[in-house]
Design a protein around this motif. Structure first.
Motif, PDB file in Angstrom:
ATOM      1  N   SER A 152       2.620 -10.113 -25.757  1.00  0.00           N
ATOM      2  CA  SER A 152       1.561  -9.563 -26.605  1.00  0.00           C
ATOM      3  C   SER A 152       2.054  -8.938 -27.899  1.00  0.00           C
ATOM      4  O   SER A 152       1.259  -8.708 -28.808  1.00  0.00           O
ATOM      5  N   GLN A 153       3.339  -8.647 -27.997  1.00  0.00           N
ATOM      6  CA  GLN A 153       3.860  -7.954 -29.170  1.00  0.00           C
ATOM      7  C   GLN A 153       4.983  -8.753 -29.829  1.00  0.00           C
ATOM      8  O   GLN A 153       6.010  -8.206 -30.204  1.00  0.00           O
ATOM      9  N   CYS A 154       4.747 -10.031 -30.004  1.00  0.00           N
ATOM     10  CA  CYS A 154       5.749 -10.955 -30.521  1.00  0.00           C
ATOM     11  C   CYS A 154       5.247 -11.561 -31.830  1.00  0.00           C
ATOM     12  O   CYS A 154       4.036 -11.660 -32.049  1.00  0.00           O
ATOM     13  N   PRO A 205       2.628 -14.257 -18.946  1.00  0.00           N
ATOM     14  CA  PRO A 205       3.164 -13.100 -19.666  1.00  0.00           C
ATOM     15  C   PRO A 205       4.507 -12.670 -19.072  1.00  0.00           C
ATOM     16  O   PRO A 205       4.685 -12.676 -17.856  1.00  0.00           O
ATOM     17  N   SER A 206       5.432 -12.326 -19.961  1.00  0.00           N
ATOM     18  CA  SER A 206       6.755 -11.907 -19.521  1.00  0.00           C
ATOM     19  C   SER A 206       7.290 -10.831 -20.458  1.00  0.00           C
ATOM     20  O   SER A 206       7.066 -10.893 -21.670  1.00  0.00           O
ATOM     21  N   ASP A 207       8.004  -9.882 -19.876  1.00  0.00           N
ATOM     22  CA  ASP A 207       8.652  -8.848 -20.681  1.00  0.00           C
ATOM     23  C   ASP A 207      10.160  -9.075 -20.747  1.00  0.00           C
ATOM     24  O   ASP A 207      10.910  -8.169 -21.083  1.00  0.00           O
ATOM     25  N   ASP A 208      10.609 -10.286 -20.441  1.00  0.00           N
ATOM     26  CA  ASP A 208      12.042 -10.574 -20.464  1.00  0.00           C
ATOM     27  C   ASP A 208      12.660 -10.401 -21.848  1.00  0.00           C
ATOM     28  O   ASP A 208      13.870 -10.242 -21.964  1.00  0.00           O
ATOM     29  N   GLU A 232       5.584 -11.857 -15.327  1.00  0.00           N
ATOM     30  CA  GLU A 232       6.628 -12.499 -14.529  1.00  0.00           C
ATOM     31  C   GLU A 232       7.944 -12.559 -15.306  1.00  0.00           C
ATOM     32  O   GLU A 232       7.946 -12.550 -16.530  1.00  0.00           O
ATOM     33  N   HIS A 233       9.029 -12.718 -14.571  1.00  0.00           N
ATOM     34  CA  HIS A 233      10.322 -13.015 -15.196  1.00  0.00           C
ATOM     35  C   HIS A 233      10.424 -14.526 -15.380  1.00  0.00           C
ATOM     36  O   HIS A 233       9.998 -15.299 -14.516  1.00  0.00           O
ATOM     37  N   VAL A 234      10.999 -14.933 -16.503  1.00  0.00           N
ATOM     38  CA  VAL A 234      11.108 -16.362 -16.796  1.00  0.00           C
ATOM     39  C   VAL A 234      12.552 -16.827 -16.959  1.00  0.00           C
ATOM     40  O   VAL A 234      12.799 -18.016 -17.161  1.00  0.00           O
ATOM     41  N   LYS A 235      13.493 -15.897 -16.869  1.00  0.00           N
ATOM     42  CA  LYS A 235      14.909 -16.268 -17.004  1.00  0.00           C
ATOM     43  C   LYS A 235      15.750 -15.363 -16.107  1.00  0.00           C
ATOM     44  O   LYS A 235      15.291 -14.313 -15.655  1.00  0.00           O
ATOM     45  N   GLY A 236      16.968 -15.797 -15.861  1.00  0.00           N
ATOM     46  CA  GLY A 236      17.895 -14.993 -15.077  1.00  0.00           C
ATOM     47  C   GLY A 236      17.668 -15.102 -13.580  1.00  0.00           C
ATOM     48  O   GLY A 236      16.856 -15.904 -13.109  1.00  0.00           O
ATOM     49  N   THR A 237      18.383 -14.284 -12.839  1.00  0.00           N
ATOM     50  CA  THR A 237      18.313 -14.348 -11.375  1.00  0.00           C
ATOM     51  C   THR A 237      16.957 -13.941 -10.834  1.00  0.00           C
ATOM     52  O   THR A 237      16.583 -14.345  -9.743  1.00  0.00           O
ATOM     53  N   ALA A 238      16.199 -13.147 -11.593  1.00  0.00           N
ATOM     54  CA  ALA A 238      14.869 -12.716 -11.144  1.00  0.00           C
ATOM     55  C   ALA A 238      13.761 -13.662 -11.606  1.00  0.00           C
ATOM     56  O   ALA A 238      12.578 -13.395 -11.366  1.00  0.00           O
ATOM     57  N   ALA A 239      14.115 -14.777 -12.235  1.00  0.00           N
ATOM     58  CA  ALA A 239      13.106 -15.706 -12.752  1.00  0.00           C
ATOM     59  C   ALA A 239      12.177 -16.173 -11.645  1.00  0.00           C
ATOM     60  O   ALA A 239      12.583 -16.373 -10.497  1.00  0.00           O
ATOM     61  N   HIS A 240      10.932 -16.371 -12.020  1.00  0.00           N
ATOM     62  CA  HIS A 240       9.931 -16.904 -11.093  1.00  0.00           C
ATOM     63  C   HIS A 240      10.410 -18.282 -10.592  1.00  0.00           C
ATOM     64  O   HIS A 240      11.048 -19.027 -11.341  1.00  0.00           O
TER      65      HIS A 240
END
Length: 173
Positions: A51-53, A80-83, A112-120
């Motif tokens: 939302s703030q990009c 939506p992601s805050d990654d 949701e997470h979209v990258k890294g080990t916590a990615a969906h």
């Protein structure tokens, strides 16, 4: 998790190419869940949003794509992601922001997470299949009606670009 891996392996061996597991589900921003299996046989454009990009105005194009092609079967799913540290603090605030500023009624997930080990799991499966990992907000992944990744695009490719529309049209035919 084991059954997803087995499904992915059996899909690979049966078709010769990876396909998105249809039992992948997302928490919906409206509560409940959104399941990829609900859209089996339909192309799905999945976009990690914020939302703030500087690219937030792409919500307008995403909604326009959804409005234009939903009756032909296209699903546009905002994730939506805050990654990248540009999302609001809660799903409720994201939903309100999107409704007020862009009149969004396309399906949206919870944050949701979209990258890294916590990615969906969806994003992990895309990375496994294609090597594609979102590098920023508003990266796009088009899943074909067969569950395979058709194409991926970065943030600078606008939702209504000729190349995205071309791939959507092909996926709908």
């Amino acid at each position: 998790m084991r059954h997803i891996l087995i499904l992915m392996i059996s899909t690979f061996w049966a078709t010769g190419a990876w396909a998105m597991p249809r039992d992948v589900e997302f928490a919906s921003i409206d509560g409940g869940t959104l399941q990829m299996s609900d859209w089996a046989g339909q192309p799905v454009l999945v976009v990690n949003t914020a939302s703030q990009c500087g690219f937030t105005n792409q919500y307008e194009g995403l909604q326009a794509l959804y409005d234009t092609y939903k009756d032909r079967g296209l699903v546009v799913l905002a994730v939506p992601s805050d990654d990248f540290n540009q999302e609001l603090a809660s799903a409720e605030k994201v939903k309100e922001f999107c409704e007020l500023n862009f009149a969004i009624d396309l399906p949206m997930t919870d944050i949701e997470h979209v990258k890294g080990t916590a990615a969906h799991p969806f994003y992990k499966a895309v990375a496994d299949e294609t090597g594609f990992v979102p590098r920023w907000n508003f990266n796009k992944v088009l899943i074909g009606a067969d569950g395979k990744v058709v194409a991926t695009w970065g943030s600078t490719t606008r939702p209504q670009s000729a190349e995205i529309i071309h791939q959507i049209e092909k996926a709908l035919d």
